[in-house]
Design a protein around this motif. Structure first.
Motif, short mmCIF file in Angstrom:
data_model
loop_
_atom_site.label_atom_id
_atom_site.label_comp_id
_atom_site.label_asym_id
_atom_site.label_seq_id
_atom_site.Cartn_x
_atom_site.Cartn_y
_atom_site.Cartn_z
N SER A 188 -0.48 2.84 7.84
CA SER A 188 -1.90 3.05 8.11
C SER A 188 -2.64 1.72 8.32
CB SER A 188 -2.56 3.85 6.98
OG SER A 188 -2.61 3.08 5.79
N TYR A 189 -1.93 0.61 8.19
CA TYR A 189 -2.49 -0.72 8.42
C TYR A 189 -1.85 -1.29 9.69
CZ TYR A 189 -4.15 -0.59 3.59
OH TYR A 189 -4.78 -0.25 2.43
N PRO A 190 -2.41 -1.01 10.86
CA PRO A 190 -1.79 -1.48 12.10
C PRO A 190 -1.92 -2.99 12.27
CG PRO A 190 -3.92 -0.50 12.57
CD PRO A 190 -3.67 -0.29 11.10
N ASP A 191 -1.06 -3.55 13.11
CA ASP A 191 -1.19 -4.97 13.46
C ASP A 191 -2.55 -5.18 14.10
OD1 ASP A 191 1.29 -5.73 12.54
OD2 ASP A 191 2.27 -5.54 14.49
N ARG A 192 -3.21 -6.25 13.70
CA ARG A 192 -4.54 -6.55 14.23
C ARG A 192 -4.40 -7.37 15.52
NH1 ARG A 192 -9.01 -4.38 11.54
NH2 ARG A 192 -8.20 -3.57 9.60
N PRO A 204 0.84 -1.21 0.00
CA PRO A 204 0.00 0.00 0.00
C PRO A 204 0.86 1.25 0.00
CG PRO A 204 -0.02 -1.06 2.16
CD PRO A 204 0.75 -1.96 1.24
N ASP A 205 0.26 2.37 -0.42
CA ASP A 205 0.98 3.64 -0.44
C ASP A 205 1.46 4.04 0.96
OD1 ASP A 205 0.65 3.94 -3.17
OD2 ASP A 205 -1.21 5.09 -2.95
N GLY A 208 -6.60 -4.43 5.24
CA GLY A 208 -7.56 -3.36 4.98
C GLY A 208 -8.29 -3.71 3.71
N GLY A 209 -9.04 -2.80 3.15
CA GLY A 209 -9.87 -3.09 1.99
C GLY A 209 -9.13 -3.65 0.79
N THR A 210 -7.94 -3.15 0.48
CA THR A 210 -7.26 -3.55 -0.75
C THR A 210 -5.92 -4.24 -0.55
OG1 THR A 210 -6.22 -1.37 -0.91
CG2 THR A 210 -8.33 -1.67 -2.06
N HIS A 211 -5.50 -4.44 0.70
CA HIS A 211 -4.17 -5.01 0.95
C HIS A 211 -4.21 -5.99 2.11
CE1 HIS A 211 -3.29 -1.27 -1.19
NE2 HIS A 211 -2.21 -1.89 -1.62
N ARG A 212 -3.30 -6.96 2.06
CA ARG A 212 -3.11 -7.92 3.13
C ARG A 212 -1.61 -8.07 3.38
NH1 ARG A 212 -7.77 -6.99 2.87
NH2 ARG A 212 -9.50 -8.42 2.63
N TYR A 213 -1.21 -8.15 4.65
CA TYR A 213 0.18 -8.43 4.98
C TYR A 213 0.22 -9.76 5.71
CZ TYR A 213 4.90 -8.16 6.73
OH TYR A 213 6.22 -8.44 6.98
N VAL A 214 1.00 -10.69 5.17
CA VAL A 214 1.11 -12.03 5.73
C VAL A 214 2.55 -12.28 6.14
CG1 VAL A 214 0.78 -14.50 5.29
CG2 VAL A 214 -0.78 -12.83 4.25
N GLN A 215 2.75 -12.64 7.41
CA GLN A 215 4.06 -13.08 7.87
C GLN A 215 4.17 -14.55 7.50
OE1 GLN A 215 4.47 -12.21 12.03
NE2 GLN A 215 4.58 -10.02 11.68
N VAL A 249 4.98 -10.56 3.35
CA VAL A 249 4.73 -9.99 2.04
C VAL A 249 3.36 -9.32 2.03
CG1 VAL A 249 3.79 -12.16 1.12
CG2 VAL A 249 4.80 -10.49 -0.43
N TRP A 250 3.30 -8.17 1.35
CA TRP A 250 2.02 -7.49 1.09
C TRP A 250 1.47 -8.04 -0.22
CZ3 TRP A 250 -0.63 -4.32 4.22
CH2 TRP A 250 0.05 -3.65 5.23
N VAL A 251 0.18 -8.39 -0.23
CA VAL A 251 -0.47 -8.89 -1.44
C VAL A 251 -1.90 -8.36 -1.50
CG1 VAL A 251 0.91 -11.02 -1.61
CG2 VAL A 251 -1.22 -11.01 -0.28
#
Length: 101
Positions: free
Chosen positions: A27-31, A22-23, A63-70, A83-85
């Motif tokens: 702005s995508y905090p750990d959940r 994401p840009d 978030g709506g358009t991005h996912r971060y997976v460890q 990785v962000w996907v």
């Protein structure tokens, strides 16, 4: 092509072709309730061939358009922990609650 002057761990790294950062990643905090998932990763091999794999990992930011997976990538193919996907590259057994995005 592998650079023989690089350390062995760097020589194992692959370029992720479906990475989608994401840009503003901050702005995508750990959940508070990360989820176990499988993520599709497409990368280039050292010979230039393209490979696809479904890897296990933990979805920690989304978030709506991005996912971060460890990732549980013990082969060290990625320079970081995850990785962000895009959402379509993540498979999970439970859908994400729309009010939790």
């Amino acid at each position: 092509m592998v650079d023989p002057e690089q350390p062995p761990h760097v020589q194992r790294w692959r370029d992720v072709l479906n990475r989608h950062v994401p840009d503003d990643p901050a702005s995508y905090p750990d959940r508070p309730r990360p989820r176990r998932v499988r993520v599709r990763v497409v990368w280039t091999d050292h010979d230039g061939a393209v490979s696809e794999a479904w890897l296990s990992g933990t979805l920690t930011r989304w978030g709506g358009t991005h996912r971060y997976v460890q990732l549980d990538d013990t082969a060290g193919r990625l320079p970081g922990r995850g990785v962000w996907v895009k959402p379509d590259d993540v498979y999970q057994s439970e859908p994400i609650n729309p009010t939790d995005t």
